[in-house]
Design an enzyme around this catalytic site. Structure first.
Site, PDB file in Angstrom:
ATOM      1  N   THR A 172      38.387 -64.649 -28.136  1.00 51.90           N
ATOM      2  CA  THR A 172      38.923 -63.874 -27.029  1.00 51.90           C
ATOM      3  C   THR A 172      38.452 -62.432 -27.014  1.00 51.90           C
ATOM      4  O   THR A 172      38.314 -61.840 -28.072  1.00 51.90           O
ATOM      5  CB  THR A 172      40.457 -63.836 -27.225  1.00 51.90           C
ATOM      6  OG1 THR A 172      40.889 -65.157 -27.488  1.00 51.90           O
ATOM      7  CG2 THR A 172      41.177 -63.233 -26.075  1.00 51.90           C
ATOM      8  N   GLY A 188      45.495 -69.546 -30.925  1.00 52.88           N
ATOM      9  CA  GLY A 188      46.574 -69.174 -30.021  1.00 52.88           C
ATOM     10  C   GLY A 188      47.886 -69.861 -30.300  1.00 52.88           C
ATOM     11  O   GLY A 188      48.959 -69.283 -30.091  1.00 52.88           O
TER      12      GLY A 188
HETATM   13  N1  GLY Z   1      43.340 -66.841 -28.654  1.00 56.15           N
HETATM   14  C1  GLY Z   1      42.738 -67.652 -27.695  1.00 56.15           C
HETATM   15  C2  GLY Z   1      43.233 -69.018 -27.661  1.00 56.15           C
HETATM   16  O1  GLY Z   1      43.736 -69.537 -28.642  1.00 56.15           O
HETATM   17  O2  GLY Z   1      43.095 -69.637 -26.630  1.00 56.15           O
END
Ligand code: GLY
Length: 340
Positions: free
Chosen positions: A199, A253
């Protein structure tokens, strides 16, 4: 809200831990600069350049964080924008969020074939009564606002990575762990020889002392179709409280969502922690939840407070971030981390 007497009991580490050692990572510049922009990973260097153009001319932090991450959305990248790695069905699906100094926020998730999800997220914030639009509805909204429908074709790099992944079709999510080159979820080496990561998250404080944040990603490479990560979930992948500070995350995430990571980091700053201490405490919570499995995951937080002080922390080595606070200061810094 957490109070100072309670934060000392938070997680498995105490205040003594926070006050010892290098919490900021190599090359940490003097804290408390304003305006300032900070962004995840090496892609943050280019992103900061465009954000800085807004900040140096006295512009609003919200415009800076939008312009900044649009830079990365336009680049060929494994994990941001339409050049990114696809899901397991071969489609690139994008998540993004943005938050301003008034606590307004907007996000999109599972958005396909739109070049700048961050700008769609901003329009969700500014032009709808909602916070989040997903999938087909988000795409329809983007088209209604004048965004173009791009080709659904994978970039050359992404097609190559996807073809390689299809040979085994293994589903072992490992995000951003260095030295795992060749596994499906390792950072992807681009045709220009650079490694590329997860990200892009960006936080900025403008000359008026106002904070904003943005976050954009294609999420985990070769994810299940429909999977959404932390990035578009306000409070998980991004949070801004203009009276206290802001935080953004990168990495796996699911682990960030489970602890409402960025809201937690901001609340820890509200309780008296520095940005670096707050990031470290949130990472400690992820590590303690995962036990031995923590060695197989990467999460990092960056945080910026109302004074223009910043800090970061990652589960493990390998995370870096870019900080820019003048025309000639845009530095890539290795983050502090916990697992040695
Ligand atoms: N941090 C990005 C995701 O896990 O989608």
């Amino acid at each position: 809200m957490l109070h100072r007497r309670n934060f000392l009991k938070f997680g498995s580490i105490g205040a003594g831990t926070f006050l010892s050692g290098n919490l900021f990572g190599k090359g940490y510049p003097a804290p408390g600069k304003k305006p300032l922009v900070i962004a995840t990973w090496d892609a943050g260097i280019n992103a900061n350049k465009n954000a800085w153009k807004v900040l140096r001319s006295g512009g609003r932090s919200l415009d800076a964080v939008e312009q900044g991450v649009m830079t990365t959305e336009s680049e060929i990248s494994c994990c941001v924008g339409l050049g990114a790695n696809p899901d397991r069905d071969g489609h690139v699906t994008l998540d993004a969020s943005i938050m301003d100094e008034h606590g307004n926020c907007g996000s999109v998730a599972f958005l396909e074939r739109i070049k700048h999800p961050i700008s769609v997220a901003r329009m969700v914030m500014e032009k709808t009564p909602h916070v989040m639009l997903v999938g087909e509805g988000a795409q329809q909204f983007a088209l209604s606002q004048g965004f173009e429908l791009e080709s659904g074709k994978l970039s050359g790099d992404a097609q190559q990575a996807y073809d390689e992944w299809l040979k085994k079709s293994e589903y072992k999510p490992k995000v951003n762990i260095e030295n795992t080159n060749g596994t499906a979820f390792a950072p992807r080496k681009l045709s220009n020889g650079a490694w590329n990561h997860d990200t892009i998250g960006m936080l900025a404080i403008d000359a008026n002392g106002n904070l904003s944040g943005s976050c954009t990603t294609s999420g985990m490479a070769f994810k299940m179709r429909g999977r959404v990560g932390d990035s578009p979930i306000i409070g998980s992948g991004l949070y801004v409280d203009n009276e206290i500070g802001a935080a953004v995350s990168t990495g796996l995430g699911e682990e960030v969502i489970k602890i409402c990571g960025c809201h937690l980091v901001v609340q820890l700053m509200a309780a008296g922690m520095s940005p670096a201490e707050a990031c470290k405490a949130a990472i400690a919570k992820i590590i303690s939840r995962n036990g031995a499995k923590a060695k197989d995951l990467q999460v990092a937080f960056i945080a910026l407070n109302k004074k223009g002080e910043f800090g970061t922390h990652a589960v493990q080595k390998g995370f870096n971030y870019a900080v820019c606070y003048s025309d000639d200061k845009n530095e890539l810094i290795d983050s502090a981390y916990t697992m040695k």
